[in-house]
Design an enzyme around this catalytic site. Structure first.
Site, short mmCIF file in Angstrom:
data_model
loop_
_atom_site.label_atom_id
_atom_site.label_comp_id
_atom_site.label_asym_id
_atom_site.label_seq_id
_atom_site.Cartn_x
_atom_site.Cartn_y
_atom_site.Cartn_z
N GLU A 102 0.84 -1.20 0.00
CA GLU A 102 0.00 0.00 0.00
C GLU A 102 0.87 1.25 0.00
O GLU A 102 0.54 2.24 -0.66
CB GLU A 102 -0.93 0.00 1.21
CG GLU A 102 -1.84 1.21 1.30
CD GLU A 102 -2.84 1.33 0.16
OE1 GLU A 102 -3.17 0.30 -0.47
OE2 GLU A 102 -3.30 2.46 -0.11
N HIS A 160 1.49 -0.29 -4.98
CA HIS A 160 1.68 -1.38 -5.95
C HIS A 160 1.39 -2.69 -5.23
O HIS A 160 2.11 -3.04 -4.29
CB HIS A 160 3.11 -1.34 -6.50
CG HIS A 160 3.34 -2.31 -7.62
ND1 HIS A 160 2.61 -2.24 -8.78
CD2 HIS A 160 4.17 -3.37 -7.76
CE1 HIS A 160 3.00 -3.22 -9.58
NE2 HIS A 160 3.93 -3.92 -8.98
N HIS A 161 0.36 -3.40 -5.67
CA HIS A 161 -0.20 -4.50 -4.88
C HIS A 161 0.03 -5.86 -5.53
O HIS A 161 -0.04 -5.98 -6.75
CB HIS A 161 -1.69 -4.26 -4.66
CG HIS A 161 -1.99 -2.94 -4.01
ND1 HIS A 161 -2.10 -1.77 -4.74
CD2 HIS A 161 -2.14 -2.59 -2.71
CE1 HIS A 161 -2.33 -0.76 -3.89
NE2 HIS A 161 -2.36 -1.22 -2.66
N HIS A 185 -0.14 -4.01 -13.88
CA HIS A 185 -1.27 -4.06 -14.81
C HIS A 185 -1.23 -2.95 -15.84
O HIS A 185 -1.45 -3.17 -17.02
CB HIS A 185 -2.59 -4.04 -14.03
CG HIS A 185 -2.81 -5.32 -13.27
ND1 HIS A 185 -3.16 -5.36 -11.94
CD2 HIS A 185 -2.68 -6.61 -13.65
CE1 HIS A 185 -3.26 -6.62 -11.55
NE2 HIS A 185 -2.97 -7.39 -12.56
N GLU A 186 -0.93 -1.72 -15.39
CA GLU A 186 -0.98 -0.59 -16.33
C GLU A 186 0.16 -0.66 -17.35
O GLU A 186 0.11 0.03 -18.37
CB GLU A 186 -1.01 0.76 -15.61
CG GLU A 186 0.34 1.26 -15.10
CD GLU A 186 0.56 0.92 -13.64
OE1 GLU A 186 -0.05 -0.05 -13.14
OE2 GLU A 186 1.36 1.63 -13.00
N ASP A 192 7.70 -4.13 -9.75
CA ASP A 192 7.60 -5.50 -9.27
C ASP A 192 8.90 -5.94 -8.61
O ASP A 192 8.88 -6.59 -7.57
CB ASP A 192 7.22 -6.42 -10.44
CG ASP A 192 5.89 -6.00 -11.03
OD1 ASP A 192 4.91 -5.95 -10.28
OD2 ASP A 192 5.85 -5.68 -12.23
#
Lengths: 100, 100, 100, 100
Positions: free
Chosen positions: B56, B60-61, B78-79, B87
């Protein structure tokens, strides 16, 4: 050991569990299944914290996954090789938390 | 937006990340992947709590799942439609926690 | 560094924060103070989990205590030697969570 | 109900609990007391998460506070009006976690 429920028992328990729930639990791959959509990641993880405490207290733990605000829960009783009353008990407690 | 890394960049970052790790991260389904085996459920969930706070904070989850003492983490951006430096940053932070 | 607010600024911010709150924040020992009574311990700790994530994300942490279903929060900004806007920002976020 | 321990029993239990601990528990205000200094806030809160799960499972909860990386725990048994074996049991479990 908790007995594995037969199909007719699962149907009765599922009807009872889903009574008055906006979104029902379903049976997927012989597990008690529901996807929860929370407001955001923080609410999702806070919800998971409540479920984690319930689970450890009952000594019965979920198979679950999380992606951002989505928490997917599958309940089965490994030592019974299927769904037992322990799964319905945990699902009931999960629904009694203040949601997510 | 974080750029999607190309294969050669992923290889370099992965080598660097895995340096001195007992168990390596791998690429599975184009995601940065690792399975952590903790001592028990409580340690697994405590580990998840640390990761949740890191995630959080970095906004970035992870995509992750838990069954009892096992925590499986998949990281993708994702984006960016693939693996980005975000990552590898999160994986590095996960490894820097006191483990599980 | 966040500036320490003077008394008149604290009064204005406090009025704004407490607007529409059932139970107000108060100033106790020169800290922004509130006691939250949750439904039970699990809800109290789940509430604390949300606050912990907010706090770490803002890099601004509460002084807080918990006894069963009660969570007592005191906010101050150590490096400013008093209450700053960071304390009001965190209190605002705490109130925006779904409660306890 | 758990019986309140008398002073000689507390002394024996405390000696046993503190055996091989780097930092001992002490009796402060007739409560079993210890201050834990963790690496940072995330580790402190992760430690609190483990303790919270243990506590709820034992249905015996701490009086505790947290400021950044410090977690202060006081254990007493309210219904016994003093320290009982429940407090030593919880302290033992807290020490058995992987620390903070």
């Amino acid at each position: 050991m908790a007995d594995k429920l037969i199909d007719s028992e699962i149907t009765i328990n599922l009807t009872s569990l889903n009574h008055q729930l906006e979104k029902p639990w379903t049976i997927v791959n012989e597990k008690l299944h529901k996807e929860f959509i929370c407001g955001d990641f923080i609410n999702a993880f806070s919800f998971m914290t409540r479920v984690a405490i319930y689970a450890e207290k009952a000594n019965h733990h979920p198979e679950w996954s999380n992606i951002y605000k989505t928490v997917t829960i599958d309940l089965t009783t490994h030592e019974s090789n299927g769904i037992s009353h322990k799964d319905f008990d945990l699902a009931t407690k999960i629904e009694k938390t203040s949601g997510c």
